[in-house]
Design a protein around this motif. Sequence first.
Motif, short mmCIF file in Angstrom:
data_model
loop_
_atom_site.label_atom_id
_atom_site.label_comp_id
_atom_site.label_asym_id
_atom_site.label_seq_id
_atom_site.Cartn_x
_atom_site.Cartn_y
_atom_site.Cartn_z
N ASP A 60 -12.54 -0.16 19.20
CA ASP A 60 -13.08 1.09 19.74
C ASP A 60 -12.24 2.31 19.39
OD1 ASP A 60 -15.26 -0.14 20.88
OD2 ASP A 60 -14.30 -0.43 22.83
N SER A 61 -11.01 2.10 18.94
CA SER A 61 -10.12 3.23 18.63
C SER A 61 -9.80 3.30 17.14
CB SER A 61 -8.82 3.10 19.43
OG SER A 61 -8.12 1.91 19.09
N GLN A 62 -10.70 2.82 16.32
CA GLN A 62 -10.47 2.80 14.88
C GLN A 62 -10.21 4.21 14.33
OE1 GLN A 62 -13.12 0.38 12.33
NE2 GLN A 62 -14.07 -0.33 14.23
N VAL A 63 -9.30 4.26 13.38
CA VAL A 63 -9.03 5.49 12.64
C VAL A 63 -9.93 5.48 11.40
CG1 VAL A 63 -7.30 6.82 11.39
CG2 VAL A 63 -6.65 5.52 13.44
N PRO A 64 -10.75 6.49 11.20
CA PRO A 64 -11.62 6.51 10.01
C PRO A 64 -10.79 6.39 8.73
CG PRO A 64 -12.21 8.27 11.52
CD PRO A 64 -10.93 7.69 12.03
N TRP A 65 -11.22 5.51 7.85
CA TRP A 65 -10.52 5.28 6.59
C TRP A 65 -11.31 5.97 5.48
CZ3 TRP A 65 -9.72 -0.18 3.96
CH2 TRP A 65 -8.75 -0.06 2.96
N GLY A 66 -10.68 6.92 4.80
CA GLY A 66 -11.35 7.69 3.77
C GLY A 66 -11.69 6.86 2.54
N VAL A 67 -12.87 7.08 2.02
CA VAL A 67 -13.27 6.40 0.79
C VAL A 67 -12.29 6.70 -0.34
CG1 VAL A 67 -15.08 6.27 -0.97
CG2 VAL A 67 -15.71 6.32 1.44
N ASP A 68 -11.76 7.92 -0.37
CA ASP A 68 -10.80 8.29 -1.41
C ASP A 68 -9.49 7.50 -1.28
OD1 ASP A 68 -12.57 10.08 -2.48
OD2 ASP A 68 -11.69 11.84 -1.52
N ALA A 69 -9.13 7.12 -0.05
CA ALA A 69 -7.93 6.30 0.14
C ALA A 69 -8.17 4.88 -0.37
CB ALA A 69 -7.53 6.28 1.60
N LEU A 70 -9.33 4.34 -0.05
CA LEU A 70 -9.69 3.00 -0.51
C LEU A 70 -9.66 2.92 -2.04
CD1 LEU A 70 -10.89 0.13 0.12
CD2 LEU A 70 -13.14 1.18 -0.16
N GLY A 71 -10.14 3.97 -2.70
CA GLY A 71 -10.23 3.94 -4.15
C GLY A 71 -9.05 4.52 -4.89
N GLY A 72 -8.03 5.01 -4.16
CA GLY A 72 -6.87 5.60 -4.81
C GLY A 72 -6.07 4.58 -5.60
N SER A 73 -5.79 4.86 -6.85
CA SER A 73 -5.09 3.89 -7.70
C SER A 73 -3.63 4.26 -7.89
CB SER A 73 -5.78 3.77 -9.06
OG SER A 73 -5.81 5.01 -9.72
N VAL A 74 -2.82 3.25 -8.08
CA VAL A 74 -1.37 3.41 -8.24
C VAL A 74 -1.06 3.76 -9.69
CG1 VAL A 74 0.80 2.11 -8.23
CG2 VAL A 74 -0.80 1.90 -6.32
N THR A 75 -0.13 4.68 -9.89
CA THR A 75 0.24 5.08 -11.25
C THR A 75 1.36 4.21 -11.82
OG1 THR A 75 1.81 6.73 -10.40
CG2 THR A 75 -0.44 7.47 -10.84
N GLU A 76 2.39 3.94 -11.02
CA GLU A 76 3.50 3.08 -11.46
C GLU A 76 4.07 2.38 -10.24
OE1 GLU A 76 7.71 3.17 -13.95
OE2 GLU A 76 6.75 5.05 -13.36
N PRO A 77 3.76 1.11 -10.04
CA PRO A 77 4.19 0.43 -8.81
C PRO A 77 5.70 0.27 -8.73
CG PRO A 77 3.26 -1.15 -10.36
CD PRO A 77 3.01 0.22 -10.94
N ALA A 78 6.24 0.64 -7.59
CA ALA A 78 7.69 0.58 -7.41
C ALA A 78 8.21 -0.84 -7.41
CB ALA A 78 8.08 1.29 -6.11
N TRP A 79 7.35 -1.82 -7.12
CA TRP A 79 7.84 -3.20 -7.11
C TRP A 79 8.24 -3.69 -8.50
CZ3 TRP A 79 4.70 -5.88 -10.34
CH2 TRP A 79 3.33 -5.62 -10.36
N ARG A 80 7.86 -2.94 -9.52
CA ARG A 80 8.26 -3.34 -10.88
C ARG A 80 9.76 -3.20 -11.10
NH1 ARG A 80 4.88 -4.31 -14.96
NH2 ARG A 80 2.64 -4.00 -14.67
N TYR A 81 10.42 -2.31 -10.34
CA TYR A 81 11.85 -2.10 -10.57
C TYR A 81 12.67 -2.05 -9.29
CZ TYR A 81 9.98 2.61 -9.77
OH TYR A 81 9.31 3.68 -9.26
N LYS A 82 12.06 -2.35 -8.14
CA LYS A 82 12.81 -2.44 -6.89
C LYS A 82 12.52 -3.78 -6.23
CE LYS A 82 13.23 2.51 -6.10
NZ LYS A 82 13.17 3.64 -5.13
N PRO A 83 13.51 -4.39 -5.59
CA PRO A 83 13.29 -5.70 -4.95
C PRO A 83 12.25 -5.62 -3.85
CG PRO A 83 15.41 -4.79 -4.31
CD PRO A 83 14.89 -3.91 -5.39
N SER A 84 11.47 -6.68 -3.71
CA SER A 84 10.42 -6.68 -2.71
C SER A 84 10.35 -8.01 -1.97
CB SER A 84 9.06 -6.36 -3.34
OG SER A 84 8.72 -7.32 -4.32
N TRP A 85 9.82 -7.91 -0.77
CA TRP A 85 9.58 -9.05 0.11
C TRP A 85 8.11 -9.02 0.51
CZ3 TRP A 85 14.16 -6.98 -0.67
CH2 TRP A 85 15.32 -7.76 -0.59
N TYR A 86 7.53 -10.20 0.81
CA TYR A 86 6.12 -10.25 1.14
C TYR A 86 5.88 -11.27 2.26
CZ TYR A 86 1.11 -9.67 0.36
OH TYR A 86 -0.21 -9.36 0.50
#
Length: 220
Positions: free
Chosen positions: A143-169
Amino acid sequence: MATIGNIVLVNGGFVGGSGWRGVHQELTRAGLRVHIVQNPTLSLEDDVAVTRRVLDGLDGPAVLVGHSYGGVVISEAGAHPNVTSLVYIAAFAPDQGESADTLTAAPPPILPPREGFLFLDRDRFAASYAADLPAHVAAFMADSQVPWGVDALGGSVTEPAWRYKPSWYLVATEDRMIPPPAQCMMAERAGAKVVEVIGSHAVHISQPAAVADLIREAAA
């Protein structure tokens, strides 16, 4: 190496930063300084800018953490010089040119856009997003959902930081929003240190201690 003192938490779509409350409590008890980004989730560009403003204001290095769509944000914003490592919590970890939209093979119960914004079907919210939370909590989230913009859903990454910084998942094994096999694929591709936790897509709310443990590991 000294423990990183700053943790920056980035929310995903449909929910705000308050979902990090339990994780915040766990981390602050451990002496870490926690910063919660309140992304408007209108567009990826805006959300990255909001996240970078938080990073700009830090007094030292930070671990950058993203849940769900927040993983797209941290992949792009993680290039910031204050970011030492990335933590993905049941999150999208896009490669160059990818977006949350392109990584969603089987769309969850998202209703058709209304004036450029997305919502989850209220009647299916609990089962899809928060199956391991009490019914009244899941109902409030629906009932308290935050509207999620279509532009956010479709926004693409230019250069992912995980390529050169350590990551956990952290893989949520009962996730019905981002399938666990897709989470494992993205984590492996990013070369991330992986842990699996029995939990829904709302694992950061249902299992805050497990989420905080992984973040502390990344900060060590």
